[in-house]
Scaffold this motif. Structure first.
Motif, PDB file in Angstrom:
ATOM      1  N   ASN A  73       0.861  -1.191   0.000  1.00  0.00           N
ATOM      2  CA  ASN A  73       0.000   0.000   0.000  1.00  0.00           C
ATOM      3  C   ASN A  73       0.889   1.231   0.000  1.00  0.00           C
ATOM      4  N   THR A  98      -3.230  -0.758  -9.527  1.00  0.00           N
ATOM      5  CA  THR A  98      -4.019  -1.540  -8.585  1.00  0.00           C
ATOM      6  C   THR A  98      -4.343  -0.688  -7.374  1.00  0.00           C
ATOM      7  N   PHE A 100      -6.402  -0.665  -3.424  1.00  0.00           N
ATOM      8  CA  PHE A 100      -7.007  -1.309  -2.260  1.00  0.00           C
ATOM      9  C   PHE A 100      -8.263  -0.516  -1.952  1.00  0.00           C
ATOM     10  N   THR A 111      -9.663  -5.542  -3.904  1.00  0.00           N
ATOM     11  CA  THR A 111      -8.653  -4.899  -4.735  1.00  0.00           C
ATOM     12  C   THR A 111      -9.252  -4.716  -6.126  1.00  0.00           C
ATOM     13  N   LYS A 113      -7.962  -3.911 -10.012  1.00  0.00           N
ATOM     14  CA  LYS A 113      -6.830  -3.773 -10.929  1.00  0.00           C
ATOM     15  C   LYS A 113      -7.362  -3.316 -12.274  1.00  0.00           C
TER      16      LYS A 113
END
Length: 170
Positions: A73, A98, A100, A111, A113
């Motif tokens: 992160n 990507t 979170f 997640t 992407k």
């Protein structure tokens, strides 16, 4: 007397340079086009034997979003805020990114992407180049996200809703 002429000449040259200021240095347009994501929930309502769908915008109580780089992160974009939509920055130097996403502190995070293609776009002499994106693929975990709908693949403006995330009813 000679220094007086030098001072006047210097002042007149400076005034002339200021009067001929290049207007193309002004940039009055945004160079960024963030990816706009809206949250929705599909509530099922039973009326006898009929099931009705009630799709509505949803304010998630504690939204936290981080950019993820190599599994770590990195940058906090939103931290524990009640939101019904988010704006995500795509990388102008990479073809994927990507994120979170946790919509409530008690729920399992997801997640997201994104895979996309980048296009450099000349905006103006004062602004230079900006980057626009064309979304190819969205890969999302299904912890709290029920489904993903791509509304617009072209990311040229933050005003459009590019993606809608539907969430499970908890």
């Amino acid at each position: 007397m000679r220094t007086l002429y030098q001072i006047l000449l210097t002042c007149s040259v400076l005034i002339g340079m200021l009067a001929c200021e290049n207007e193309t240095k002004v940039c009055d347009q945004t160079l960024r086009a963030d990816f706009h994501v809206r949250f929705q929930r599909d509530s099922l309502l039973r009326v006898g034997d009929t099931i009705l769908h009630n799709v509505r915008d949803t304010i998630m109580p504690k939204v936290t979003v981080y950019a993820i780089d190599n599994g770590v992160n990195r940058d906090s974009i939103y931290k524990i805020k009640p939101l019904k939509e988010i704006f995500l920055p795509f990388s102008p130097v990479s073809d994927s990114c990507t994120f979170f996403l946790r919509v409530d502190s008690t729920l399992t995070p997801d997640t997201l992407k994104f895979k996309y293609t980048r296009t450099k776009k000349f905006i103006s002499p004062g602004c230079g180049f900006g980057t626009t994106f064309t979304l190819d693929t969205v890969i999302a975990t299904k912890n709290t996200i029920d489904s993903v709908v791509i509304n617009s693949k072209a990311v040229t403006s933050s005003n459009d809703t590019h993606l809608t995330l539907f969430f499970f009813n908890q």
